[in-house]
Design a protein around this motif. Structure first.
Motif, short mmCIF file in Angstrom:
data_model
loop_
_atom_site.label_atom_id
_atom_site.label_comp_id
_atom_site.label_asym_id
_atom_site.label_seq_id
_atom_site.Cartn_x
_atom_site.Cartn_y
_atom_site.Cartn_z
N PRO A 81 0.82 -1.23 0.00
CA PRO A 81 0.00 0.00 0.00
C PRO A 81 0.84 1.27 0.00
O PRO A 81 0.52 2.24 -0.72
N LEU A 82 1.92 1.30 0.78
CA LEU A 82 2.76 2.49 0.83
C LEU A 82 3.45 2.72 -0.52
O LEU A 82 3.61 3.87 -0.96
N ALA A 115 3.84 6.12 -5.23
CA ALA A 115 3.85 6.30 -6.69
C ALA A 115 2.76 7.27 -7.14
O ALA A 115 2.98 8.10 -8.04
N ARG A 116 1.58 7.19 -6.52
CA ARG A 116 0.49 8.10 -6.88
C ARG A 116 0.80 9.54 -6.50
O ARG A 116 0.28 10.47 -7.11
N ARG A 117 1.65 9.71 -5.47
CA ARG A 117 2.04 11.06 -5.02
C ARG A 117 3.50 11.34 -5.38
O ARG A 117 4.24 11.89 -4.59
N ARG A 118 3.87 10.95 -6.58
CA ARG A 118 5.26 11.07 -7.03
C ARG A 118 5.76 12.51 -6.90
O ARG A 118 5.13 13.45 -7.34
N GLY A 119 6.94 12.64 -6.25
CA GLY A 119 7.55 13.95 -6.09
C GLY A 119 7.07 14.73 -4.90
O GLY A 119 7.66 15.77 -4.56
N GLY A 174 12.93 6.65 3.94
CA GLY A 174 12.71 5.61 4.95
C GLY A 174 13.08 4.23 4.45
O GLY A 174 13.66 3.42 5.19
N SER A 175 12.77 3.92 3.19
CA SER A 175 13.12 2.62 2.63
C SER A 175 14.63 2.45 2.50
O SER A 175 15.17 1.37 2.72
N VAL A 193 12.63 -3.41 0.48
CA VAL A 193 12.81 -3.88 -0.90
C VAL A 193 11.47 -3.96 -1.62
O VAL A 193 11.33 -3.50 -2.77
N ILE A 194 10.46 -4.55 -0.98
CA ILE A 194 9.14 -4.69 -1.61
C ILE A 194 8.53 -3.32 -1.87
O ILE A 194 7.88 -3.09 -2.90
N PHE A 195 8.72 -2.38 -0.93
CA PHE A 195 8.21 -1.02 -1.13
C PHE A 195 8.81 -0.40 -2.38
O PHE A 195 8.09 0.17 -3.22
N ARG A 196 10.11 -0.48 -2.52
CA ARG A 196 10.77 0.18 -3.65
C ARG A 196 10.37 -0.47 -4.98
O ARG A 196 10.17 0.23 -5.98
N ILE A 197 10.26 -1.80 -4.99
CA ILE A 197 9.85 -2.49 -6.23
C ILE A 197 8.41 -2.14 -6.57
O ILE A 197 8.07 -1.91 -7.74
#
Length: 340
Positions: free
Chosen positions: A117-118, A123-127, A137-138, A217-221
């Motif tokens: 979810p994060l 991604a939806r709030r890119r930038g 944080g990641s 890792v899962i967050f960044r991917i």
């Protein structure tokens, strides 16, 4: 799908066979070898010679390997000499395996619940500030060594604040019925709610520590994959048709973005044992990770053999499940296999 499954199973069986050869050669190349592990420094030359003959260490190396392979296929890895002296290594492994599986499942569930979810929201709030803060944080989550994070969490949440237990799987003196070896599940099955809750409180802290790297890792991917999919033509087309945001999100963005995430989840799940060695040691968690650490320290070759083989098989099995899941999600994988 059946042909693809059979081919993947045969490939992974070959991987396990090669790993068994490497393990056999590596253990016999360690200083002292099995004889020193069994007799220690006080063994005489005569007793060492007798033990070498009894263990078949004077036989040709190929004969030794096939004997080792035959015993491994029947679950006979010998008797523990250091972790739990006198106990069969396979029995010790089966006793401790549920603890590591319980910890690993809790860690990957925590990572999945938070990271996907994060990653989508970032991604939806890119930038934006949320995206930037999440990325930082990641990066911190990937950079912090697990053992340091484990000690930090233990000090803050267990010692300083006293919110959670400092270690172990369950409180000493608690009369709990053992059914499966999974303490949380055992409490639910036997309706011993206090035992299940106590086991869950002991589980939370090490699971949080162990989940840090998979989470990052899962967050960044997830974030990167969602960003790629959002720029695709079919997503813009779906939006231009006036489809509901929920439909665009579920059918067009998340479904396609999850393909690389599935692979990442499988790899992170298979790699949890390396982190579990440190986490279980810090929190006195009686799992195979702790047994592996003690086995190295005390040169317990039977325990090292069964744990390393089992870890390799678990990693291979997880990757097989990931491959099959990937093929089920994306039929092009099966089609490419048939063409190849």
């Amino acid at each position: 799908m059946l042909r693809y499954t059979i081919r993947r199973v045969l490939q992974l069986a070959l991987v396990v066979l090669v790993l068994s050869v490497l393990l056999f050669a590596w253990l016999r190349a360690l200083p002292g070898g099995p004889v020193s592990a069994l007799l220690g420094d006080r063994g005489t030359a005569e007793s060492r010679a007798q033990l070498r003959e009894a263990l078949g260490l004077d036989d040709p190396i190929f004969v030794q390997y096939f004997a080792f392979l035959g015993r491994a296929l029947t679950g006979d890895f010998g008797t523990s000499t250091g972790v739990s002296p006198g106990k069969p290594a396979m029995e010790l492994f089966l006793e401790r395996f549920p603890a590591t599986i319980e910890l690993s499942i809790a860690a990957i569930v925590i990572a999945l619940i938070g990271a996907i979810p994060l990653g989508y929201l970032a991604a939806r709030r890119r930038g934006g500030w949320f995206d930037n803060a999440s990325v930082v944080g990641s990066m911190i989550g990937i950079s912090i060594p697990i053992f340091f994070l484990a000690f930090l969490l233990k000090y803050l949440l267990a010692i300083k604040l006293g919110w959670l237990p400092t270690g172990g799987r369950q409180s000493a003196g608690l009369d709990a019925t053992r059914v499966t070896g999974f303490f949380v599940l055992d409490g639910l099955l036997t309706r011993e709610w206090d035992a299940s809750l106590d086991a869950l409180r002991h589980l939370l802290l090490p699971a949080l520590a162990l989940s840090s790297i998979p989470f990052a890792v899962i967050f960044r991917i997830t974030r990167a994959s969602v960003l790629d999919v959002m720029d695709e033509d079919y997503v813009r087309t779906a939006r231009s048709k006036g489809l509901a945001k929920r439909i665009v999100r579920d059918r067009h963005i998340l479904r396609n973005a999850m393909l690389p995430v599935v692979t990442t989840v499988g790899l992170q799940t298979g790699a949890l044992l390396s982190g579990a060695v440190l986490t279980e040691t810090v929190f006195s968690w009686q799992g195979v990770g702790q047994a592996l650490a003690v086995g190295f320290e005390r040169k317990d070759f039977p325990v090292l053999q069964v744990v390393i083989i089992a870890a390799a098989m678990a990693y291979v099995l997880v990757n097989l499940i990931v491959d099959l899941s990937y093929a089920a999600i994306d039929p092009r994988i099966r089609t490419a296999g048939k063409v190849g």
